[in-house]
Design a protein around this motif. Structure first.
Motif, mmCIF file in Angstrom:
data_model
loop_
_atom_site.group_PDB
_atom_site.id
_atom_site.type_symbol
_atom_site.label_atom_id
_atom_site.label_comp_id
_atom_site.label_asym_id
_atom_site.label_seq_id
_atom_site.Cartn_x
_atom_site.Cartn_y
_atom_site.Cartn_z
ATOM 1 N N MET A 160 8.465 5.620 3.856
ATOM 2 C CA MET A 160 8.355 4.796 2.657
ATOM 3 C C MET A 160 9.622 4.897 1.808
ATOM 4 O O MET A 160 10.099 3.883 1.274
ATOM 5 N N GLU A 161 10.168 6.089 1.691
ATOM 6 C CA GLU A 161 11.400 6.249 0.924
ATOM 7 C C GLU A 161 12.567 5.530 1.575
ATOM 8 O O GLU A 161 13.426 4.961 0.889
ATOM 9 N N VAL A 162 12.621 5.537 2.916
ATOM 10 C CA VAL A 162 13.691 4.819 3.616
ATOM 11 C C VAL A 162 13.584 3.319 3.376
ATOM 12 O O VAL A 162 14.601 2.619 3.209
ATOM 13 N N MET A 163 12.366 2.800 3.334
ATOM 14 C CA MET A 163 12.160 1.371 3.094
ATOM 15 C C MET A 163 12.288 0.985 1.625
ATOM 16 O O MET A 163 12.121 -0.183 1.275
ATOM 17 N N GLY A 164 12.567 1.961 0.770
ATOM 18 C CA GLY A 164 12.732 1.659 -0.649
ATOM 19 C C GLY A 164 11.436 1.584 -1.430
ATOM 20 O O GLY A 164 11.425 1.068 -2.555
ATOM 21 N N VAL A 165 10.340 2.100 -0.865
ATOM 22 C CA VAL A 165 9.044 2.113 -1.545
ATOM 23 C C VAL A 165 8.825 3.498 -2.141
ATOM 24 O O VAL A 165 8.928 4.503 -1.433
ATOM 25 N N SER A 166 8.524 3.557 -3.410
ATOM 26 C CA SER A 166 8.315 4.836 -4.077
ATOM 27 C C SER A 166 6.931 5.379 -3.738
ATOM 28 O O SER A 166 5.918 4.720 -4.014
ATOM 29 N N LEU A 171 1.300 5.638 -4.092
ATOM 30 C CA LEU A 171 0.206 6.534 -3.722
ATOM 31 C C LEU A 171 -0.303 7.383 -4.879
ATOM 32 O O LEU A 171 -1.513 7.568 -5.025
ATOM 33 N N VAL A 172 0.602 7.927 -5.688
ATOM 34 C CA VAL A 172 0.198 8.890 -6.706
ATOM 35 C C VAL A 172 -0.442 8.207 -7.912
ATOM 36 O O VAL A 172 -1.468 8.666 -8.424
ATOM 37 N N VAL A 173 0.160 7.111 -8.377
ATOM 38 C CA VAL A 173 -0.341 6.442 -9.584
ATOM 39 C C VAL A 173 -1.793 5.985 -9.426
ATOM 40 O O VAL A 173 -2.633 6.263 -10.310
ATOM 41 N N PRO A 174 -2.171 5.277 -8.345
ATOM 42 C CA PRO A 174 -3.590 4.883 -8.226
ATOM 43 C C PRO A 174 -4.536 6.071 -8.156
ATOM 44 O O PRO A 174 -5.641 6.012 -8.699
ATOM 45 N N ARG A 175 -4.113 7.154 -7.512
ATOM 46 C CA ARG A 175 -4.985 8.324 -7.407
ATOM 47 C C ARG A 175 -5.160 9.021 -8.752
ATOM 48 O O ARG A 175 -6.240 9.525 -9.060
#
Length: 324
Positions: A160-166, A171-175
């Protein structure tokens, strides 16, 4: 005639065994500092940074309309289904135990009619948010940590980090939002179930007066107590979410590392919840002008010290398992 050579002095010289002992002691001190205070500070710093970045992403996602609603709903449904039944089953015996203890104490001082007031103050102010948060830490927090830890081991987080997705935004914010929401809802459920269990036990098994129980409960328990319980539930939910997500994202060592992260997340969450609860109690007592006695202060210090000592021991064991 040549002068005599000076005799060698051994008073300030160290033998090889003494040098080796000193070097071993210095290495032990370095390892201790690295494995305990420094590692603890590093963990605390990482959790604080993760919490601040999560709140930052949450604010901007809500403002820009990019909040992960579907992920939030999925996580909230999973957490509610996981924690609802255990929370109710744990609340009933705790409420009954408190009802027994306060009924006996009230009977000894001739104030049996105040059992409802005692139940309301204990269950709503302290019991409900603490029981809900403990069940969140053990049942839900462990599942969140295991999920993120497994994703980390499968290198999904790195992808995810390689694709530019935080990972924090995705993942963390919705949880975190789901944990806070479920924590508040479970606190309300715990308050109702605790009140109902105490009422039924007091009236039907201890031959108490229903009108006296309800009257004293409503006299001493106010809406402010419920609001305080909800505030504590929000704080406890944030703590459980940050610790569980941080331990999951920081997992190392394969499947055994996931198990160690789950164990550490549950232990750290429970210890920090109790510590923060004590701090909140002290803050509230200082705001209302109450004073603490010396035994009370000693009990608080002993509780926090025991929690910290247990945390150090468990952390050392986890470090030893990782080293193997």
């Amino acid at each position: 005639m040549e002068p005599d050579a000076p005799l060698p002095t051994r008073r300030h010289q160290l033998t090889d065994s003494q040098r080796a002992a000193i070097a071993e002691a210095i290495d032990w001190v370095k390892r201790y500092l690295q494995n305990h205070p420094i590692a603890s500070l590093s963990t605390a710093g990482g959790q604080i940074v993760l919490g601040l970045r999560t709140l930052e992403y949450l604010f901007f996602d809500i403002v820009k309309g990019r909040f992960q609603v579907r992920e939030f709903l999925d996580q909230a449904a999973f957490m509610a289904g996981t924690a609802f039944t255990p929370t109710v089953l744990v609340t009933i015996p705790i409420s009954v135990t408190l009802s027994i203890q306060f009924a006996l104490l009230a009977g000894q001082v001739g104030a049996s009619s105040l059992s409802g007031a005692a139940t309301g103050l204990v269950v709503i102010r302290q019991g409900a948010p603490l029981v809900a948060s403990l069940l969140l830490a053990t049942a839900v927090g462990s599942a969140v940590c295991a999920d993120l830890g497994s994703r980390t081991m499968r290198e999904e987080i790195s992808a995810m980090e390689v694709m530019g997705v935080s990972p924090i935004q995705r993942l963390v914010v919705p949880r975190l939002v789901a944990l806070v929401l479920i924590g508040v809802l479970l606190t309300g459920v715990t308050s109702f179930v605790g009140y109902l269990a105490s009422y039924m036990f007091n009236v039907y098994l201890q031959n108490g007066t229903p009108g006296s129980f309800i009257a004293t409960f409503s006299s001493f328990s106010t809406v402010g107590d419920l609001a305080l319980a909800m505030v504590k539930a929000i704080v406890f939910g944030v703590i459980v979410a940050v610790i569980s997500c941080h331990k999951g994202l920081d997992t190392r060592g394969g499947p055994a590392g996931v198990a160690n992260s789950v164990n550490a997340a549950v232990v750290n969450s429970v210890l920090l919840l109790f510590t923060v609860n004590v701090i909140l109690i002290l803050s509230i007592m200082s705001m209302i002008g109450a004073t603490l006695t010396l035994p009370g202060i000693a009990g608080i210090v002993l509780t926090v010290g025991t929690a910290v000592d247990a945390n150090v021991i468990i952390y050392e064991r986890i470090r030893e398992e990782r080293a193997r």
